[in-house]
Design a protein around this motif. Structure first.
Motif, PDB file in Angstrom:
ATOM      1  N   ASN A   1       0.816  -1.212   0.000  1.00  0.00           N
ATOM      2  CA  ASN A   1       0.000   0.000   0.000  1.00  0.00           C
ATOM      3  C   ASN A   1       0.849   1.260   0.000  1.00  0.00           C
ATOM      4  O   ASN A   1       0.437   2.293   0.498  1.00  0.00           O
ATOM      5  CB  ASN A   1      -0.929  -0.015   1.225  1.00  0.00           C
ATOM      6  CG  ASN A   1      -2.121   0.896   1.041  1.00  0.00           C
ATOM      7  OD1 ASN A   1      -2.344   1.405  -0.047  1.00  0.00           O
ATOM      8  ND2 ASN A   1      -2.869   1.120   2.107  1.00  0.00           N
TER       9      ASN A   1
ATOM     10  N   ALA B   1       3.056   4.549  -1.303  1.00  0.00           N
ATOM     11  CA  ALA B   1       2.986   5.576  -2.345  1.00  0.00           C
ATOM     12  C   ALA B   1       4.226   5.436  -3.211  1.00  0.00           C
ATOM     13  O   ALA B   1       5.340   5.417  -2.697  1.00  0.00           O
ATOM     14  CB  ALA B   1       2.932   6.956  -1.718  1.00  0.00           C
TER      15      ALA B   1
ATOM     16  N   THR C   1       0.173  -1.445 -10.812  1.00  0.00           N
ATOM     17  CA  THR C   1      -0.682  -1.971  -9.742  1.00  0.00           C
ATOM     18  C   THR C   1      -1.770  -0.937  -9.473  1.00  0.00           C
ATOM     19  O   THR C   1      -1.465   0.145  -8.977  1.00  0.00           O
ATOM     20  CB  THR C   1       0.138  -2.209  -8.465  1.00  0.00           C
ATOM     21  OG1 THR C   1       1.237  -3.066  -8.779  1.00  0.00           O
ATOM     22  CG2 THR C   1      -0.713  -2.862  -7.382  1.00  0.00           C
ATOM     23  N   PRO C   2      -3.022  -1.248  -9.810  1.00  0.00           N
ATOM     24  CA  PRO C   2      -4.069  -0.236  -9.657  1.00  0.00           C
ATOM     25  C   PRO C   2      -4.244   0.195  -8.197  1.00  0.00           C
ATOM     26  O   PRO C   2      -4.107  -0.618  -7.275  1.00  0.00           O
ATOM     27  CB  PRO C   2      -5.339  -0.935 -10.148  1.00  0.00           C
ATOM     28  CG  PRO C   2      -4.904  -2.160 -10.854  1.00  0.00           C
ATOM     29  CD  PRO C   2      -3.559  -2.520 -10.314  1.00  0.00           C
ATOM     30  N   GLN C   3      -4.561   1.467  -8.042  1.00  0.00           N
ATOM     31  CA  GLN C   3      -4.767   2.018  -6.698  1.00  0.00           C
ATOM     32  C   GLN C   3      -5.864   1.258  -5.955  1.00  0.00           C
ATOM     33  O   GLN C   3      -5.785   1.042  -4.753  1.00  0.00           O
ATOM     34  CB  GLN C   3      -5.146   3.502  -6.847  1.00  0.00           C
ATOM     35  CG  GLN C   3      -5.096   4.299  -5.555  1.00  0.00           C
ATOM     36  CD  GLN C   3      -3.675   4.525  -5.055  1.00  0.00           C
ATOM     37  OE1 GLN C   3      -2.802   4.857  -5.828  1.00  0.00           O
ATOM     38  NE2 GLN C   3      -3.460   4.306  -3.776  1.00  0.00           N
ATOM     39  N   TYR C   4      -6.891   0.831  -6.679  1.00  0.00           N
ATOM     40  CA  TYR C   4      -8.058   0.279  -5.980  1.00  0.00           C
ATOM     41  C   TYR C   4      -7.798  -1.059  -5.293  1.00  0.00           C
ATOM     42  O   TYR C   4      -8.625  -1.496  -4.500  1.00  0.00           O
ATOM     43  CB  TYR C   4      -9.277   0.206  -6.923  1.00  0.00           C
ATOM     44  CG  TYR C   4      -9.163  -0.788  -8.062  1.00  0.00           C
ATOM     45  CD1 TYR C   4      -8.861  -0.378  -9.346  1.00  0.00           C
ATOM     46  CD2 TYR C   4      -9.374  -2.153  -7.844  1.00  0.00           C
ATOM     47  CE1 TYR C   4      -8.762  -1.279 -10.389  1.00  0.00           C
ATOM     48  CE2 TYR C   4      -9.277  -3.057  -8.878  1.00  0.00           C
ATOM     49  CZ  TYR C   4      -8.973  -2.607 -10.143  1.00  0.00           C
ATOM     50  OH  TYR C   4      -8.874  -3.515 -11.170  1.00  0.00           O
TER      51      TYR C   4
ATOM     52  N   ARG D   1      -4.714  -1.630  -3.709  1.00  0.00           N
ATOM     53  CA  ARG D   1      -3.614  -1.452  -2.746  1.00  0.00           C
ATOM     54  C   ARG D   1      -4.134  -1.745  -1.336  1.00  0.00           C
ATOM     55  O   ARG D   1      -5.166  -1.232  -0.913  1.00  0.00           O
ATOM     56  CB  ARG D   1      -3.080  -0.022  -2.818  1.00  0.00           C
ATOM     57  CG  ARG D   1      -2.686   0.430  -4.212  1.00  0.00           C
ATOM     58  CD  ARG D   1      -1.211   0.364  -4.472  1.00  0.00           C
ATOM     59  NE  ARG D   1      -0.908   0.802  -5.840  1.00  0.00           N
ATOM     60  CZ  ARG D   1      -0.490   2.027  -6.151  1.00  0.00           C
ATOM     61  NH1 ARG D   1      -0.281   2.919  -5.206  1.00  0.00           N
ATOM     62  NH2 ARG D   1      -0.253   2.348  -7.403  1.00  0.00           N
TER      63      ARG D   1
ATOM     64  N   TRP E   1       5.067  -6.502  -5.329  1.00  0.00           N
ATOM     65  CA  TRP E   1       3.945  -5.759  -4.747  1.00  0.00           C
ATOM     66  C   TRP E   1       3.163  -6.600  -3.741  1.00  0.00           C
ATOM     67  O   TRP E   1       2.187  -6.124  -3.152  1.00  0.00           O
ATOM     68  CB  TRP E   1       3.002  -5.291  -5.849  1.00  0.00           C
ATOM     69  CG  TRP E   1       3.424  -4.022  -6.507  1.00  0.00           C
ATOM     70  CD1 TRP E   1       4.235  -3.891  -7.601  1.00  0.00           C
ATOM     71  CD2 TRP E   1       3.081  -2.693  -6.113  1.00  0.00           C
ATOM     72  NE1 TRP E   1       4.407  -2.569  -7.902  1.00  0.00           N
ATOM     73  CE2 TRP E   1       3.708  -1.807  -7.012  1.00  0.00           C
ATOM     74  CE3 TRP E   1       2.293  -2.154  -5.077  1.00  0.00           C
ATOM     75  CZ2 TRP E   1       3.571  -0.420  -6.912  1.00  0.00           C
ATOM     76  CZ3 TRP E   1       2.162  -0.776  -4.988  1.00  0.00           C
ATOM     77  CH2 TRP E   1       2.804   0.076  -5.897  1.00  0.00           C
TER      78      TRP E   1
END
Lengths: 191, 117
Positions: B34, B36, B43-46, B48, B109
């Motif tokens: 998660n 920044a 890797t999509p934000q949604y 994380r 990730w």
């Protein structure tokens, strides 16, 4: 950057042109190579994907290989898909699949040609992952209650092809006639 | 195209590897980092910070973060398809609780989740 632009923004066209001209000037590639690539892309149409789908409907062993390794199975049919890493996902009475690329417009171009404009729109990219059932309904796809919706976000190196269910009443049709029934949208999961 | 153009070789050299070479196995529960991160990521934000399950191992590919900065000789990383339940990704999700979202995520990730759900 790509999260906010829409495709009527000409600055990207200018950026592409400037970038291309620089690469040519530096001898990294030639205009002929660019043209060849563009022509290859425009020569691909959903008919190729439809041929793959119909073959899977007619040959269960081919279908098994297609689901296990999409690229290898497609090459069996003599279709050159280059470096495409294809994942084929099968619609069943229990599962309906929908493909999106939320980050840009990744799409199996070697098999389906250029993606439709709606596939690249911000609305589709945002809503397909957020409210897939509402999006499907707008496409006229309303899975039966109890059906699981699987959304596949092409975020990295894989590309996706949905294997639609064979329509009822096609038992007496030839493989080629069946292929003619397969639509581009169905192979994205939206038809 | 001349071989000095490294961008062309990155995807072509990606090869499928046996599962043993990857840190996670199909069925493992994993959490998406998660942090920044500046620059280009895939890797999509949604997703994380969300927990999902490894659906399959896709092969090994170079990291998009490095490729975007012109580093074409970086280590290849395992790439996974991770399956999330929609109701875990979106707290107000309207739809069947069995609905899923499959996302390709690189190994760097992902972190292990000790207790499987």
């Amino acid at each position: 950057m790509s999260a906010v632009h829409e495709h009527d923004d000409r600055s990207f066209e200018l950026l592409e042109r400037a970038f291309r001209e620089l690469l040519i000037e530096k001898g990294v590639l030639s205009q002929a190579e660019v043209d060849e690539r563009v022509e290859l892309m425009y020569s691909r149409t959903p008919a190729l994907g439809a041929r793959v789908v119909a073959r899977a409907w007619f040959d269960s062993e081919f279908k098994a290989r297609l689901l296990a390794d999409g690229s290898a199975a497609v090459r069996e049919l003599g279709i050159d898909v280059g470096t495409l890493k294809l994942v084929v996902i099968e619609n069943t009475p229990e599962v309906h699949n929908l493909v999106v690329c939320t980050l840009c417009s990744c799409y199996p171009r070697m098999l389906l040609g250029m993606p439709p404009d709606w596939y690249k729109s911000i609305a589709y990219r945002a809503r397909a992952v957020r409210e897939p059932r509402a999006v499907l309904a707008e496409f006229g796809v309303e899975p039966e209650p109890g059906t699981t919706i699987r959304v596949h976000d092409s975020t990295a190196d894989m590309r996706y092809l949905v294997l639609p269910r064979r329509p009822a009443g096609t038992e007496n049709l030839s493989e080629a006639d069946c292929a003619a029934l397969v639509t581009r949208d169905a192979m994205i999961g939206a038809g | 195209m001349p071989s000095s153009m490294p961008a062309t070789s990155t995807r072509k050299t990606a090869a499928t590897v046996p599962e043993a070479a990857a840190r996670f196995s199909t069925g493992d529960a994993v959490r998406v980092a998660n942090g920044a991160v500046f620059g280009h990521v895939r890797t999509p934000q949604y997703v994380r910070g969300k927990i999902g399950t490894v659906e399959r191992i896709c092969g090994r590919f170079r990291a998009p973060e490095e490729l975007s900065r012109g580093k074409y000789d970086g280590a290849q990383r395992a790439l996974y398809r991770v399956r999330f339940l929609q109701v875990e990704v979106w707290p107000d999700y309207h739809g069947d609780p069995s609905d899923t979202l499959d996302v390709e995520i690189y190994e760097h990730w992902l972190e292990p989740v000790r207790t499987k759900r």
